[in-house]
Design an enzyme around this catalytic site. Structure first.
Site, short mmCIF file in Angstrom:
data_model
loop_
_atom_site.label_atom_id
_atom_site.label_comp_id
_atom_site.label_asym_id
_atom_site.label_seq_id
_atom_site.Cartn_x
_atom_site.Cartn_y
_atom_site.Cartn_z
N CYS A 15 0.85 -1.20 0.00
CA CYS A 15 0.00 0.00 0.00
C CYS A 15 0.89 1.25 0.00
O CYS A 15 2.11 1.15 0.14
CB CYS A 15 -0.92 0.03 1.23
N CYS A 18 3.24 1.56 2.90
CA CYS A 18 4.48 0.77 2.83
C CYS A 18 5.56 1.57 2.08
O CYS A 18 6.72 1.64 2.51
CB CYS A 18 4.24 -0.54 2.09
N CYS A 128 2.47 33.34 -9.66
CA CYS A 128 1.87 33.27 -8.32
C CYS A 128 2.31 34.43 -7.45
O CYS A 128 1.48 35.17 -6.92
CB CYS A 128 2.23 31.94 -7.67
N CYS A 550 -26.02 20.20 20.69
CA CYS A 550 -25.06 21.13 20.10
C CYS A 550 -23.75 20.48 19.68
O CYS A 550 -23.13 20.90 18.72
CB CYS A 550 -24.80 22.31 21.03
C1 LIG Z 1 -5.14 36.42 -10.46
C2 LIG Z 1 -4.67 35.03 -10.18
C3 LIG Z 1 -4.87 34.48 -8.93
C4 LIG Z 1 -4.44 33.19 -8.65
N1 LIG Z 1 -4.68 32.67 -7.41
C5 LIG Z 1 -4.27 31.42 -7.13
C6 LIG Z 1 -4.46 30.88 -5.82
O1 LIG Z 1 -5.01 31.52 -4.95
N2 LIG Z 1 -4.04 29.61 -5.59
C7 LIG Z 1 -3.43 28.86 -6.57
O2 LIG Z 1 -3.07 27.72 -6.32
N3 LIG Z 1 -3.21 29.36 -7.80
C8 LIG Z 1 -3.61 30.61 -8.10
N4 LIG Z 1 -3.39 31.12 -9.35
C9 LIG Z 1 -2.73 30.26 -10.37
C10 LIG Z 1 -1.21 30.19 -10.11
O3 LIG Z 1 -0.70 31.48 -9.99
C11 LIG Z 1 -0.54 29.44 -11.26
O4 LIG Z 1 -1.15 28.17 -11.38
C12 LIG Z 1 0.96 29.21 -11.03
O5 LIG Z 1 1.59 30.40 -10.63
C13 LIG Z 1 1.61 28.68 -12.32
O6 LIG Z 1 2.97 28.42 -12.10
P1 LIG Z 1 3.91 27.93 -13.31
O7 LIG Z 1 5.25 27.71 -12.69
O8 LIG Z 1 3.27 26.85 -14.06
O9 LIG Z 1 3.96 29.17 -14.31
P2 LIG Z 1 4.38 30.70 -14.06
O10 LIG Z 1 4.44 31.02 -12.62
O11 LIG Z 1 3.47 31.49 -14.91
O12 LIG Z 1 5.86 30.79 -14.60
C14 LIG Z 1 6.16 30.71 -15.96
C15 LIG Z 1 7.32 31.63 -16.24
O13 LIG Z 1 7.85 31.28 -17.51
C16 LIG Z 1 8.30 32.45 -18.14
N5 LIG Z 1 8.36 32.17 -19.58
C17 LIG Z 1 7.34 31.84 -20.40
N6 LIG Z 1 7.79 31.59 -21.64
C18 LIG Z 1 9.12 31.80 -21.61
C19 LIG Z 1 10.15 31.71 -22.58
N7 LIG Z 1 9.90 31.35 -23.84
N8 LIG Z 1 11.42 32.00 -22.20
C20 LIG Z 1 11.70 32.37 -20.92
N9 LIG Z 1 10.77 32.46 -19.95
C21 LIG Z 1 9.49 32.18 -20.30
C22 LIG Z 1 7.25 33.48 -17.77
O14 LIG Z 1 7.77 34.80 -17.87
C23 LIG Z 1 6.91 33.09 -16.33
O15 LIG Z 1 7.66 33.85 -15.40
C24 LIG Z 1 -3.78 32.43 -9.65
C25 LIG Z 1 -3.54 32.98 -10.92
C26 LIG Z 1 -3.98 34.27 -11.17
C27 LIG Z 1 -3.71 34.85 -12.52
#
Ligand SMILES: Cc1cc2nc3c(=O)[nH]c(=O)nc-3n(C[C@H](O)[C@H](O)[C@H](O)COP(=O)(O)OP(=O)(O)OC[C@H]3O[C@@H](n4cnc5c(N)ncnc54)[C@H](O)[C@@H]3O)c2cc1C
Length: 553
Positions: A15, A18, A128, A550
């Site tokens: 499981c 384990c 994030c 309660c």
């Molecule tokens: C308003 C809002 C509120 C949220 N609230 C929550 C919450 O409360 N709880 C929760 O769990 N999630 C929340 N989320 C979602 C969460 O933020 C994302 O799921 C998470 O941050 C994604 O992480 P990641 O590492 O996949 O991507 P990201 O954190 O987006 O990182 C990707 C990085 O790659 C870089 N990148 C992209 N393409 C390239 C390239 N070609 N070359 C170089 N760099 C590149 C980008 O610049 C970026 O910095 C929220 C999102 C938003 C928009």
């Protein structure tokens, strides 16, 4: 001392518990740096340890824990990495992105004694910390504090009102974002010498190497952790109107007097309530026939009512026809239930979903497939259709949560570097919407269960049966549980309540271990807590909770 990698065959595991015992036993051996025990079914473990560590110390530790162990292979880590490298590799794992998925992968690579190099074209830390969870949740809490200062639920406690200094609210949010970025990303990077960062735009070459602004890196493995961006549908007229996304809305230097929010899922509702509580007149336009269309309808309906009570206008069955600018105002022309309607506001926010950042990554030439929404296709072990390339986090599509992205990042690093194909347990993914009251869910809804052909029973408890809610004079909400009709095993928990996010984790643990409803009702829950509502909801499967004393004994 150079580390080595040892593979063990383990017998006797039956499981998840384990597998956990074996992992702990191996981790307790001095000289062991990292242990990965895939699910118990695989009957094996991978260990990264100091080269001087005797293999017998590993087998003895497993035997002492009550299982059988045999060494199946061992290799110096440098050899192992060499085996997966092609050509002139400079780094073991090259990661596109520096968000949560990327950091989790890089740290796991470092723990396993491999090198990692992240590429970032924007701000370190990704969505994030910079423009997602952190800024939105601190602003929501600021709005809640402001709202509570003017809305007491206790007749004997008269609110005096509060002053709103928008500039200071945004300044405090920016300070928190900056501090967390430093502490949770920049300093973590400094703490791991084997993790590097290059700035620039990354693109895969046809050989699955990574080009960053003209320089080509040749890593052993590549991880795409490029995240996602706000998606704004091509509304007619949108070219001539400045439409906000959540990123810009969280950074407005002035609070808008009025705001139209297009969308009705979690980002839309969080933003709508936040601005409304700060004093903005908010209108929500939702395409479906209800907000939160994937949630339990009882929860969507109740939340809609609470938001409307706060003055937020919510329209459903909305088809946007055109956007236009009219002087200082933005105008949305739409059909609501088929009837032509016009909405006007100082700002329009499109909270209409997020799409993966896959457009400029050169994926096609390297054989990495994406789906119709641009999300990278991965197998259960986070490997893409190119065996040298893995992907994790938002770039692989929904559900998009930071904790899921981090778990995927960690698992993909293990699989990529240790040559494993271990999948991630996705059976229990909790989700929280930070409105007030919050919406928190785990497992299947009643509709999902029935659509999958499951025979289920449900119990729904209005929050006015929960002593904590009564004492707080906040009985907004309900708890709905879904269980297998025959075995009574809990399959889903859906909570609308103040701090529902704290409640749902208990249900998550119950689901994870396959707990029957009876075990929840047999468990002691402290009086008066919100989580006690879970036990009361479980009792509601076969008792009239209105007749309970309660403490629900
Ligand atoms: C308003 C809002 C509120 C949220 N609230 C929550 C919450 O409360 N709880 C929760 O769990 N999630 C929340 N989320 C979602 C969460 O933020 C994302 O799921 C998470 O941050 C994604 O992480 P990641 O590492 O996949 O991507 P990201 O954190 O987006 O990182 C990707 C990085 O790659 C870089 N990148 C992209 N393409 C390239 C390239 N070609 N070359 C170089 N760099 C590149 C980008 O610049 C970026 O910095 C929220 C999102 C938003 C928009």
């Amino acid at each position: 001392m150079e580390p080595k990698q040892v593979e063990l065959n383990i017998s006797g595991m039956t499981c998840d518990g384990c597998a956990e015992h074996v992992r702990r036993a191996l981790e307790g051996v001095p000289g062991v740096r990292a242990v990965v025990v895939p699910g118990w079914q695989e009957g094996r473990a991978s260990v990264v340890a100091d080269d001087g560590l005797a293999d017998e110390a590993l087998t003895e530790a497993v035997t002492a824990a009550g299982y059988g162990a045999q060494i199946s292979s061992r290799s110096a880590l440098a050899e192992r990495a060499g085996a997966v490298r092609t050509g002139e590799s400079e780094v073991d794992l090259m990661i596109v992105g520096s968000g949560s998925a990327a950091f989790a992968a890089a740290i796991r690579a470092a723990e396993l004694s491999y090198s990692a190099l992240m590429v970032e074209r924007g701000t370190l830390g990704g969505t994030c910390v910079n423009v997602g969870c952190v800024p939105s949740k601190t602003l929501l809490r600021a709005a809640e504090t402001y709202h509570r200062a003017t809305h007491s639920r206790f007749a004997g406690v008269r609110p005096r009102g509060a002053d709103l200094d928008w500039g200071m609210v945004i300044g405090e949010k920016d300070e928190l974002v900056g501090r967390l970025r430093r502490e949770k990303y920049e300093r973590v990077l400094e703490a791991y010498p084997s993790i590097g960062l290059v700035r620039g735009q990354a693109r895969l070459t046809p050989e699955a190497n990574v080009e960053v602004d003209g320089r080509v890196y040749c890593p052993a493995r590549v991880l795409l952790a490029a995240g996602a961006h706000p998606y704004v549908p091509p509304f007619p007229g949108a070219d001539g109107v400045e439409v906000l996304t959540s990123t810009e809305a969280l950074a407005l230097s002035e609070r808008p007097a009025s705001l139209i929010v297009i969308g009705g899922r979690y980002v839309a509702l969080e933003m709508a309530q936040m601005f409304a509580r700060f004093g903005t007149r908010v209108t929500v336009l939702q395409r479906s026939d209800r907000v939160l269309p994937d949630h339990e309808p009882e929860i969507a309906e109740a939340l809609t009512g609470y938001l409307r009570e706060e003055g937020i206008e919510i329209y459903t069955n909305v088809c946007i026809l055109r956007l236009r600018q009219d002087g200082q105002e933005k105008v949305v022309e739409a059909q609501v239930d088929g009837v032509a309607s016009v909405f006007r506001a100082a700002q329009v926010l499109a909270a209409t979903g997020r799409r993966p950042n896959t457009e400029d990554l050169g994926l096609e030439a390297v054989g990495v497939e994406v789906n119709e929404r641009g999300a990278v296709r991965v197998d259960a072990g986070m490997r893409t259709t190119n065996p040298r390339v893995y992907a994790a986090g938002d770039v692989t599509g929904p559900p998009m949560f930071v904790y899921l992205g981090a778990a995927e990042g960690k698992r993909s690093a293990e699989n990529a570097l240790l040559g494993m194909q271990e999948s991630l347990d996705r059976s229990t993914i909790p989700a929280v919407i930070f409105t007030d009251p919050q919406v928190a869910t785990v497992g299947v809804t009643e509709a999902q269960a029935r659509a999958e052909g499951m025979d289920v029973k449900t119990a729904t408890l209005p929050l006015n049966y929960v002593p904590r809610a009564l004492a707080a004079r906040d009985t907004r909400g309900l708890i709905k549980l879904v269980a297998d009709a025959e075995s009574a095993r809990l399959l889903g928990a859906h909570v609308l309540a103040a701090e529902a996010g704290e409640v749902v984790q208990t249900a998550t643990m119950a689901l994870r271990v396959g707990m029957p409803v009876q075990s929840l009702t047999d468990t002691l829950f402290p009086y008066l807590t919100q989580v006690e509502g879970l036990k009361l909801a479980a009792l509601a499967f076969d008792r009239d909770v209105g007749q309970l004393s309660c403490c629900a004994g």
